[in-house]
Scaffold this active site. Structure first.
Site, mmCIF file in Angstrom:
data_model
loop_
_atom_site.group_PDB
_atom_site.id
_atom_site.type_symbol
_atom_site.label_atom_id
_atom_site.label_comp_id
_atom_site.label_asym_id
_atom_site.label_seq_id
_atom_site.Cartn_x
_atom_site.Cartn_y
_atom_site.Cartn_z
ATOM 1 N N GLY A 8 0.825 -1.211 0.000
ATOM 2 C CA GLY A 8 0.000 0.000 0.000
ATOM 3 C C GLY A 8 0.853 1.252 0.000
ATOM 4 N N ARG A 36 -3.337 -0.853 -7.391
ATOM 5 C CA ARG A 36 -3.883 -0.400 -8.670
ATOM 6 C C ARG A 36 -3.292 0.927 -9.104
ATOM 7 N NH1 ARG A 36 -9.885 -1.388 -7.653
ATOM 8 N NH2 ARG A 36 -9.739 0.696 -6.790
ATOM 9 N N TYR A 143 -14.434 1.198 9.766
ATOM 10 C CA TYR A 143 -12.973 1.368 9.819
ATOM 11 C C TYR A 143 -12.460 1.083 11.242
ATOM 12 C CZ TYR A 143 -8.508 3.960 9.539
ATOM 13 O OH TYR A 143 -7.195 4.347 9.575
ATOM 14 N N ILE A 173 -2.977 12.243 9.839
ATOM 15 C CA ILE A 173 -1.622 12.551 9.372
ATOM 16 C C ILE A 173 -1.687 13.716 8.389
ATOM 17 C CG2 ILE A 173 0.425 11.659 8.177
ATOM 18 C CD1 ILE A 173 -0.116 10.320 10.909
HETATM 19 N N1 SER Z 1 -6.990 9.490 9.130
HETATM 20 C C1 SER Z 1 -7.889 8.430 9.453
HETATM 21 C C2 SER Z 1 -9.285 8.759 9.057
HETATM 22 O O1 SER Z 1 -9.639 9.911 9.146
HETATM 23 C C3 SER Z 1 -7.832 8.136 10.916
HETATM 24 O O2 SER Z 1 -7.002 7.062 11.129
HETATM 25 O O3 SER Z 1 -10.009 7.913 8.695
#
Ligand code: SER
Length: 314
Positions: A8, A36, A143, A173
Site C-alpha cells: 500500500g 492499482r 474502519y 496525518i
Molecule cells: N486518518 C484516518 C481517518 O480519518 C484516521 O485514522 O479515517
C-alpha cells in the site's frame, strides 16, 4: 540490513514512508507495492516497485520469497469516511488483507510486521481527553471495527506464533506529498491546498472540532522508531501515539498568520459524527516510556513547513 516490503505504498503515508525507509536501509532493500494506483515518480525511480494485492495470498507469498523479505509495513487500508460508504469492502480489504499478511509472515519467518492502527479504534464511550492506551474500544465506524479486530489479531499472532507484530494508533496525518483519501481527518490537509490555491476553504467539520494529528516527518520517525525498538522493552504490541491536537478553527487561525486573506467557512457533513466519536487528545506516555517516542512538530512549525513546501509546488 533489512529487506522491507511496503504494502500500500502509493497512499498518503506510503509515498513518504518509502523514501524515508530507502534513505535509512538502502534503495534496493525497500520494495514498494501498490494494488492499482500507478506509482508516483518518487516511488518508481527511487527503487523497486511492483503491483501487489494483499488479498491475493499466493502473489504475496511469491513476493516474500523472491525478494527475500524480512520486514513488512502493511499500509493498505480503506479509511473511515470511505469505509462508511462501503463497509463490506472496508472489512474485506482491512481484515482479509491483514490476516493474509500475518499468515504469510508466520510461514515465511518474517522478523517484523508493522501495521498501523488508528484513533478510530476508539469510540463514543472512550474518554475523549488525554485518552489512555488501555481503555474502552467500542468504535461505531466499520474502519474502527477493523482496527480493533486487527489489533487483537496482530496481538494473537504475536502470542500464539511469536510473530513480532507492532502497531501504533495513528492520529490524522498531515502531509504535503500525496493527498489522503477518504478519511475524517483529511480536512487538515485539504485546508492547506485550498488556502494556497483559492484563499478559501469550506470545512466539512465544525470550527470547534478537536482531533489528534501528526505531521508526516514525525509519522516516518514513529514508524522507524517502533520498528527498531528493542523488543525486551516493549510491554505491549499496540501504542497510542500523537503529535498535535487542534480544532479546525485553530489551524485556520494559524494558516491566517501566513496567508492573511485566507477565509474559512464550515459545512459539517456525515464526517462530523465520526469526528465526534473520536478522542480530542491522546495520552502517549507509554510510547514515550517504552521506545522513546518524541515527536518534533507543533502546530506552528508544522503549518510553516506545510505552507513552504506546498507553495513551492502549487
Ligand atoms: N486518518 C484516518 C481517518 O480519518 C484516521 O485514522 O479515517
Amino acid at each position: 540490513m533489512r529487506r522491507i516490503l511496503v504494502i500500500g505504498s502509493c497512499g498518503q503515508i506510503g509515498t513518504e514512508l518509502v523514501p524515508a525507509l530507502r534513505e535509512k536501509y538502502g534503495n534496493d532493500n525497500v520494495i514498494a507495492t501498490g494494488r492499482r494506483t500507478p506509482p508516483p515518480k518518487i516511488l518508481k525511480e527511487g527503487g523497486p516497485f511492483i503491483y501487489l494485492d494483499a488479498l491475493e495470498i499466493d502473489a504475496l507469498k511469491k513476493v516474500l520469497y523472491e525478494y527475500e523479505i524480512d520486514t513488512i509495513f502493511h499500509m493498505a487500508s480503506i479509511l473511515s469516511a470511505t469505509g462508511e460508504k462501503m463497509p463490506q469492502t472496508a472489512w474485506n480489504i482491512n481484515i482479509n488483507g491483514l490476516i493474509n499478511v500475518l499468515e504469510t509472515s508466520r510461514s515465511y519467518k518474517i522478523k517484523n510486521v508493522i501495521w498501523p492502527s488508528s484513533i478510530a479504534a476508539f469510540g463514543p464511550t472512550t474518554p475523549r481527553d488525554n485518552t489512555p492506551n488501555t481503555t474502552i474500544l467500542e468504535p461505531t465506524t466499520m474502519y474502527g471495527i477493523t482496527k480493533v479486530a486487527g489489533e487483537l489479531l496482530a496481538e494473537y499472532y504475536y502470542k500464539k506464533y511469536g510473530l513480532d507484530t507492532r502497531s501504533m494508533r495513528l492520529p490524522g496525518i498531515i502531509s504535503s506529498e500525496t493527498l489522503p483519501g477518504g478519511g475524517t481527518t483529511d480536512y487538515a490537509v485539504e485546508i492547506f491546498y485550498e488556502a494556497i490555491k483559492k484563499k478559501q476553504y469550506t470545512c466539512f467539520l465544525k470550527e470547534d472540532t478537536y482531533l489528534p494529528m501528526m505531521y508526516m516527518p514525525d509519522c516516518n520517525k514513529c514508524m522507524i522508531d517502533l520498528l527498531e525498538a528493542d523488543n525486551l522493552k516493549l510491554k505491549r504490541r499496540v501504542y497510542n501515539v500523537t503529535g498535535i491536537s487542534f480544532s479546525a478553527g485553530e489551524i485556520a487561525a494559524e494558516i491566517k498568520k501566513h496567508i492573511p486573506e485566507f477565509q474559512i467557512d464550515y459545512e459539517p457533513d456525515f464526517r462530523q459524527e465520526i469526528a465526534d466519536s473520536w478522542p480530542k487528545s491522546i495520552d502517549d506516555s507509554l510510547a514515550r516510556e517504552e521506545w522513546n517516542w518524541d515527536p518534533s512538530y507543533d502546530l506552528a512549525s508544522m503549518t510553516k513547513d506545510m505552507i513552504e513546501k506546498l507553495s513551492k509546488r502549487l
